[in-house]
Design a protein around this motif. Structure first.
Motif, mmCIF file in Angstrom:
data_model
loop_
_atom_site.group_PDB
_atom_site.id
_atom_site.type_symbol
_atom_site.label_atom_id
_atom_site.label_comp_id
_atom_site.label_asym_id
_atom_site.label_seq_id
_atom_site.Cartn_x
_atom_site.Cartn_y
_atom_site.Cartn_z
ATOM 1 N N PRO A 172 8.926 0.606 -5.097
ATOM 2 C CA PRO A 172 7.567 0.865 -5.589
ATOM 3 C C PRO A 172 7.055 2.276 -5.341
ATOM 4 O O PRO A 172 5.978 2.625 -5.829
ATOM 5 N N MET A 173 7.807 3.102 -4.590
ATOM 6 C CA MET A 173 7.301 4.396 -4.175
ATOM 7 C C MET A 173 7.753 5.525 -5.094
ATOM 8 O O MET A 173 8.949 5.819 -5.198
ATOM 9 N N VAL A 174 6.796 6.165 -5.736
ATOM 10 C CA VAL A 174 7.079 7.371 -6.519
ATOM 11 C C VAL A 174 6.786 8.565 -5.620
ATOM 12 O O VAL A 174 5.629 8.876 -5.339
ATOM 13 N N TYR A 175 7.845 9.214 -5.134
ATOM 14 C CA TYR A 175 7.661 10.372 -4.254
ATOM 15 C C TYR A 175 7.205 11.578 -5.072
ATOM 16 O O TYR A 175 7.581 11.736 -6.240
ATOM 17 N N SER A 176 6.401 12.404 -4.433
ATOM 18 C CA SER A 176 5.861 13.576 -5.142
ATOM 19 C C SER A 176 6.975 14.479 -5.643
ATOM 20 O O SER A 176 6.840 15.102 -6.704
ATOM 21 N N GLY A 177 8.098 14.536 -4.923
ATOM 22 C CA GLY A 177 9.212 15.380 -5.341
ATOM 23 C C GLY A 177 9.907 14.894 -6.592
ATOM 24 O O GLY A 177 10.675 15.641 -7.210
ATOM 25 N N ALA A 178 9.659 13.634 -6.978
ATOM 26 C CA ALA A 178 10.280 13.076 -8.182
ATOM 27 C C ALA A 178 9.432 13.308 -9.426
ATOM 28 O O ALA A 178 9.854 12.987 -10.543
ATOM 29 N N VAL A 179 8.233 13.880 -9.233
ATOM 30 C CA VAL A 179 7.285 14.049 -10.348
ATOM 31 C C VAL A 179 7.482 15.406 -11.012
ATOM 32 O O VAL A 179 7.498 16.446 -10.355
ATOM 33 N N ILE B 129 -2.047 6.832 9.840
ATOM 34 C CA ILE B 129 -1.296 6.782 8.579
ATOM 35 C C ILE B 129 -2.183 7.175 7.415
ATOM 36 O O ILE B 129 -1.759 7.889 6.497
ATOM 37 N N LEU B 130 -3.431 6.745 7.451
ATOM 38 C CA LEU B 130 -4.341 7.066 6.353
ATOM 39 C C LEU B 130 -4.665 8.555 6.294
ATOM 40 O O LEU B 130 -4.988 9.076 5.224
ATOM 41 N N LYS B 131 -4.563 9.243 7.428
ATOM 42 C CA LYS B 131 -4.717 10.705 7.394
ATOM 43 C C LYS B 131 -3.648 11.327 6.511
ATOM 44 O O LYS B 131 -3.910 12.282 5.771
ATOM 45 N N GLU B 132 -2.434 10.791 6.584
ATOM 46 C CA GLU B 132 -1.347 11.283 5.745
ATOM 47 C C GLU B 132 -1.584 10.927 4.277
ATOM 48 O O GLU B 132 -1.003 11.532 3.384
ATOM 49 N N GLU B 133 -2.430 9.935 4.047
ATOM 50 C CA GLU B 133 -2.805 9.544 2.688
ATOM 51 C C GLU B 133 -3.984 10.368 2.175
ATOM 52 O O GLU B 133 -4.461 10.155 1.066
ATOM 53 N N GLY B 134 -4.482 11.262 3.023
ATOM 54 C CA GLY B 134 -5.587 12.117 2.616
ATOM 55 C C GLY B 134 -6.951 11.549 2.908
ATOM 56 O O GLY B 134 -7.962 12.053 2.403
ATOM 57 N N LEU B 135 -7.015 10.495 3.734
ATOM 58 C CA LEU B 135 -8.293 9.869 4.044
ATOM 59 C C LEU B 135 -8.646 10.062 5.504
ATOM 60 O O LEU B 135 -7.808 9.869 6.387
ATOM 61 N N GLU B 136 -9.879 10.428 5.768
ATOM 62 C CA GLU B 136 -10.410 10.466 7.131
ATOM 63 C C GLU B 136 -11.197 9.185 7.320
ATOM 64 O O GLU B 136 -12.345 9.074 6.902
ATOM 65 N N VAL B 137 -10.556 8.202 7.929
ATOM 66 C CA VAL B 137 -11.170 6.890 8.105
ATOM 67 C C VAL B 137 -11.505 6.697 9.568
ATOM 68 O O VAL B 137 -10.666 6.912 10.445
ATOM 69 N N SER B 138 -12.741 6.299 9.841
ATOM 70 C CA SER B 138 -13.155 6.059 11.221
ATOM 71 C C SER B 138 -12.675 4.684 11.653
ATOM 72 O O SER B 138 -12.227 3.872 10.851
ATOM 73 N N HIS B 139 -12.776 4.424 12.956
ATOM 74 C CA HIS B 139 -12.381 3.126 13.471
ATOM 75 C C HIS B 139 -13.351 2.052 12.997
ATOM 76 O O HIS B 139 -14.466 2.320 12.554
ATOM 77 N N ILE C 48 7.400 3.381 -17.785
ATOM 78 C CA ILE C 48 8.239 2.415 -17.083
ATOM 79 C C ILE C 48 7.399 1.473 -16.220
ATOM 80 O O ILE C 48 7.891 0.455 -15.761
ATOM 81 N N GLY C 49 6.129 1.819 -16.022
ATOM 82 C CA GLY C 49 5.261 0.969 -15.213
ATOM 83 C C GLY C 49 3.917 1.621 -15.004
ATOM 84 O O GLY C 49 3.623 2.690 -15.557
ATOM 85 N N TRP C 50 3.094 0.961 -14.217
ATOM 86 C CA TRP C 50 1.803 1.540 -13.854
ATOM 87 C C TRP C 50 1.558 1.303 -12.364
ATOM 88 O O TRP C 50 2.128 0.412 -11.754
ATOM 89 N N GLY C 51 0.717 2.163 -11.810
ATOM 90 C CA GLY C 51 0.454 2.059 -10.386
ATOM 91 C C GLY C 51 -0.796 2.809 -10.001
ATOM 92 O O GLY C 51 -1.622 3.166 -10.855
ATOM 93 N N LEU C 52 -0.914 3.084 -8.700
ATOM 94 C CA LEU C 52 -2.107 3.711 -8.152
ATOM 95 C C LEU C 52 -1.756 5.093 -7.613
ATOM 96 O O LEU C 52 -0.805 5.250 -6.836
ATOM 97 N N TYR C 53 -2.529 6.057 -8.001
ATOM 98 C CA TYR C 53 -2.228 7.477 -7.764
ATOM 99 C C TYR C 53 -2.766 7.936 -6.415
ATOM 100 O O TYR C 53 -3.770 7.430 -5.906
ATOM 101 N N ASN C 54 -2.064 8.913 -5.835
ATOM 102 C CA ASN C 54 -2.572 9.601 -4.647
ATOM 103 C C ASN C 54 -2.303 11.087 -4.828
ATOM 104 O O ASN C 54 -1.154 11.501 -5.014
ATOM 105 N N PHE D 100 3.681 9.900 -1.171
ATOM 106 C CA PHE D 100 3.801 8.807 -2.134
ATOM 107 C C PHE D 100 2.786 9.068 -3.243
ATOM 108 O O PHE D 100 1.632 8.656 -3.160
ATOM 109 N N CYS D 101 3.233 9.728 -4.266
ATOM 110 C CA CYS D 101 2.333 10.132 -5.352
ATOM 111 C C CYS D 101 1.764 8.926 -6.081
ATOM 112 O O CYS D 101 0.593 8.908 -6.459
ATOM 113 N N VAL D 102 2.600 7.908 -6.295
ATOM 114 C CA VAL D 102 2.158 6.672 -6.945
ATOM 115 C C VAL D 102 2.816 5.490 -6.231
ATOM 116 O O VAL D 102 3.994 5.556 -5.858
ATOM 117 N N ARG D 103 2.054 4.431 -6.031
ATOM 118 C CA ARG D 103 2.622 3.146 -5.603
ATOM 119 C C ARG D 103 2.602 2.244 -6.823
ATOM 120 O O ARG D 103 1.538 1.853 -7.304
#
Length: 439
Positions: A52-59, A203-213, A84-90, A95-98
């Motif tokens: 399910p993982m579309v790596y940014s290097g594959a784009v 992990i969410l920091k690596e996803e580009g999100l600053e999420v508090s506890h 070939i499919g659809w997914g959610l972008y980052n 992981f550019c797309v899941r």
């Protein structure tokens, strides 16, 4: 029943993006504003096979005006721009797309295409059906995993059910975006009365999100402990504890330990809240010693002993570093018939695997030395990097050489059957559990 409720929701849910055709080609032509992620040539097959993982290097390029934002639905196309499919972008993650659905799935059932709300309902319904077929929940076990990320085709989402409470663990930006929809679906699961949201902040920091506890997200502290039953043994679970609060993945391994412990002296290292310890005692162990460095875990382990009305003279919990405990035991020439070693994750990243191998080797060398000759050692690694590298068994052989012992592998296992793994995404495999005879 949730399946009936979800079916009703499916019939009522309508999305502006719901396709009127049964192929993604048609969807693309009907929704020209939909962004398209075009892969480099030769990068599509692994995704068609199920990863399910579309790596940014594959784009190769991203087409769309305006450009898609993190969490947006996008089409994914091969090098010739055939979807070939659809997914959610980052926009920032590796992981550019899941991917959520492939073209062949859309052809079979277009009802969920480009509609995350409907897709969530469908995937949850399938997950519930699977757990029911496995006998979960049951009268003697109501702690289990309902959603196991890629294994249930919802990458980045984990849901553990503990009796009336469902703990939702988020490690992807799309999960945070669809939090209301996810909580709504989880709340419809039969028997669930409360939900508790846990964001994996690092992990969410690596996803580009600053999420508090959680406490800072308007979610009140979950101060109450939840009573659950597993293999007929009762446990109190704190949803604010490690991971989701309880290691349901070791359920089948705890059952095995219970069956092997009759009249044995048992040592449970890194015992946490007493999962293996109580299983061993219920299985008829002569005496059980549990060791953990966390005082809160030890306190909860003692509470769990009271909860089951077990003989306190046959079980003791010690707050101590397990390495120091084993070194002291060796000085006393103390040994146990059955030893369990289930340390925390020592290799959270592949880049620290080499140093983690050394730590696993040292711990297991000591564990082998406190196991009587002819006794049993159940040793575990919950580090995905270790499990996927297949280095754990060679590391154990190194530990045997270091300790002057010989080992024989009696059994190799992983997480329980409610933790499915998609073979197209082997990185979902994380737990290794090996039963050894030590001589």
């Amino acid at each position: 029943m949730l399946r009936t409720q979800l079916s009703a929701c499916l019939s009522k849910s309508v999305s502006s993006l719901s396709p009127t055709a049964s192929t993604l080609e048609d969807v693309a032509s009907n929704h020209r504003g939909l962004a398209r992620v075009v892969l480099k040539k030769g990068k599509a097959q692994i995704l068609k096979d199920g990863n399910p993982m579309v790596y940014s290097g594959a784009v190769d390029r991203v087409k769309g005006r305006p450009a898609p934002k993190t969490g947006d639905v996008v089409l994914v196309s091969d090098g010739s721009e055939k979807p070939i499919g659809w997914g959610l972008y980052n926009s920032v993650s590796m992981f550019c797309v899941r991917l959520m659905q492939l073209e062949e799935e859309v052809r079979r059932d277009p009802s969920c295409t480009l509609n995350m709300e409907k897709l969530l309902e469908k995937r949850f319904s399938a997950a519930i059906d699977l757990r029911r077929s496995l006998g979960l929940p049951s009268s003697d076990t109501n702690a289990y995993r309902l959603i196991n990320s890629e294994g249930d085709r919802l990458s980045g989402l984990i849901v553990d059910v503990f009796g009336e409470v469902a703990v939702i663990a988020s490690s992807a930006a799309w999960v945070e975006k669809y939090r209301p929809q996810i909580e709504s679906v989880v709340s419809k699961v039969a028997g669930v009365r409360h939900t508790w949201w846990r964001s994996s902040v690092d992990i969410l920091k690596e996803e580009g999100l600053e999420v508090s506890h959680e406490k800072e997200q308007g979610q009140p502290p979950f101060t109450q402990k939840v009573k659950v039953v597993e293999n007929g043994v009762y446990y109190l679970v704190s949803p604010e504890g490690q991971k989701t609060g309880f290691y349901a993945d070791q359920r089948e391994n705890r059952r095995l330990i219970s069956s092997l412990s009759k009249d044995k002296r048992v040592l449970d290292l890194c015992c946490y809240t007493g999962g293996f310890s109580l299983g061993a005692l219920v299985g008829g162990a002569h005496h059980v010693t549990g060791v953990d460095s966390s005082m809160s875990a030890i306190e909860l382990a003692n509470e769990n002993t009271h909860l089951n009305n077990l003989d306190h003279e046959r079980i003791s919990f010690v707050k101590e570093d397990v390495t120091e405990f084993m070194k002291r035991a060796l000085l006393r020439n103390e040994e146990w018939d059955v030893v369990i070693l289930d340390p925390p994750k020592l290799a959270p990243r592949k880049k620290v695997l080499h140093s983690a191998c050394g730590m696993y080797r040292n711990l297991n060398s000591l564990a082998m030395q406190v196991t009587r000759r002819g006794g049993l050692l159940m040793t575990c690694s919950c580090s995905g990097a270790m499990t996927q590298s297949r280095l754990f068994l060679p590391t154990l052989q190194g530990a045997a050489s270091m300790s002057g012992r010989r080992i024989a592998v009696l059994r190799q296992a992983g997480a329980g059957c409610d933790h499915p793994i998609d073979p197209s995404y082997p990185k979902g495999e994380y737990l290794t559990n090996i039963l050894l005879r030590v001589s």
